[in-house]
Design a protein around this motif. Structure first.
Motif, short mmCIF file in Angstrom:
data_model
loop_
_atom_site.label_atom_id
_atom_site.label_comp_id
_atom_site.label_asym_id
_atom_site.label_seq_id
_atom_site.Cartn_x
_atom_site.Cartn_y
_atom_site.Cartn_z
N UNK A 184 2.14 115.39 -13.01
CA UNK A 184 2.96 116.25 -12.16
C UNK A 184 2.09 117.29 -11.49
N UNK A 185 2.63 117.96 -10.47
CA UNK A 185 1.82 118.96 -9.76
C UNK A 185 1.57 120.21 -10.60
N UNK A 186 2.36 120.40 -11.66
CA UNK A 186 2.09 121.53 -12.56
C UNK A 186 0.74 121.38 -13.24
N UNK A 187 0.29 120.13 -13.36
CA UNK A 187 -1.03 119.88 -13.94
C UNK A 187 -2.13 120.56 -13.14
N UNK A 188 -1.90 120.78 -11.83
CA UNK A 188 -2.89 121.47 -11.00
C UNK A 188 -3.14 122.89 -11.52
N UNK A 189 -2.05 123.55 -11.91
CA UNK A 189 -2.19 124.91 -12.43
C UNK A 189 -2.93 124.90 -13.75
N UNK A 190 -2.64 123.91 -14.58
CA UNK A 190 -3.35 123.78 -15.84
C UNK A 190 -4.85 123.59 -15.60
#
Length: 217
Positions: A184-190
């Motif tokens: 997911x794109x939240x992985x980018x923040x991680x």
């Protein structure tokens, strides 16, 4: 008292009385003076010692202050170096994305691959590969959350702008499918946090904003 001899005069009628040990001793005043002088000399000596100790203490304080200043400067230099390395890392990651966008725009505007190659300072074969990648994966030139973090790391946007953009980003969230993970794109923040482009505090602010917006984080 007529007719009485001096020996017969009562003792209480005599005007003066003889007392033992009341005679003036000039040596006693001299002893007191010597004691006072010795005390004064001792006070001067102790004062001098205190002043010398105070000077040593001040020198020590000055040295400690100097050491603390040097340590702070060294820490600042280390932090500056780390920030510089992080910025360079972000520049390396964002450069291919910007190159793909520029080549794609020039191609859409009608420029030939040869002309694009000359302007970009690369080979025609490189331009061809980039265009093939963009055609197959058009999302490769999309603006991502990671790119926002990279822009912050290289100083092109400030922390407030970075936090505002990522706090309002339409994230998707990864899911596990058996042994595989659907990203997911939240992985980018991680990844931004893991790679040091944002801090834990930044991550917490973004995560709280996402939760407050009714999205999972």
């Amino acid at each position: 008292m007529a007719g009485k001899t001096p020996a017969q005069v009562p003792l209480r009628q005599t005007r003066g009385r003889v007392r033992k040990g009341t005679a003036f001793d000039p040596s006693s005043n001299s002893d007191l003076r010597r004691k006072n002088l010795a005390l004064a000399a001792e006070i001067v000596r102790l004062t001098g010692q205190l002043e010398r100790k105070d000077q040593r203490v001040q020198k020590l304080k000055g040295r400690l202050t100097s050491i603390a200043s040097e340590a702070t400067q060294a820490a600042n230099k280390t932090n500056d170096t780390e920030r510089e390395l992080i910025a360079l890392s972000a520049q390396r990651r964002i450069a291919p994305v910007r190159e793909r966008r520029a080549i794609a725009r020039l191609s859409e505007a009608g420029a030939t691959q040869v002309a694009i190659a000359e302007r970009a300072g690369v080979s025609q074969a490189h331009v061809s590969r980039v265009l093939a990648l963009v055609k197959e994966h058009p999302e490769s030139i999309d603006v991502t959350a990671r790119e926002v973090g990279w822009l912050y790391a290289i100083g092109e946007i400030g922390v407030d702008a970075m936090l505002a953009k990522l706090s309002d980003w339409p994230f998707t969230f990864g899911q596990a499918h058996g042994d595989s993970w659907e990203r997911g794109t939240w992985d980018d923040v991680m990844l931004l946090l893991t790679d040091g482009f944002i801090t834990e505090k930044h991550f917490e602010i973004i995560a709280e904003a996402v939760k407050a917006g009714g999205r999972h984080a």
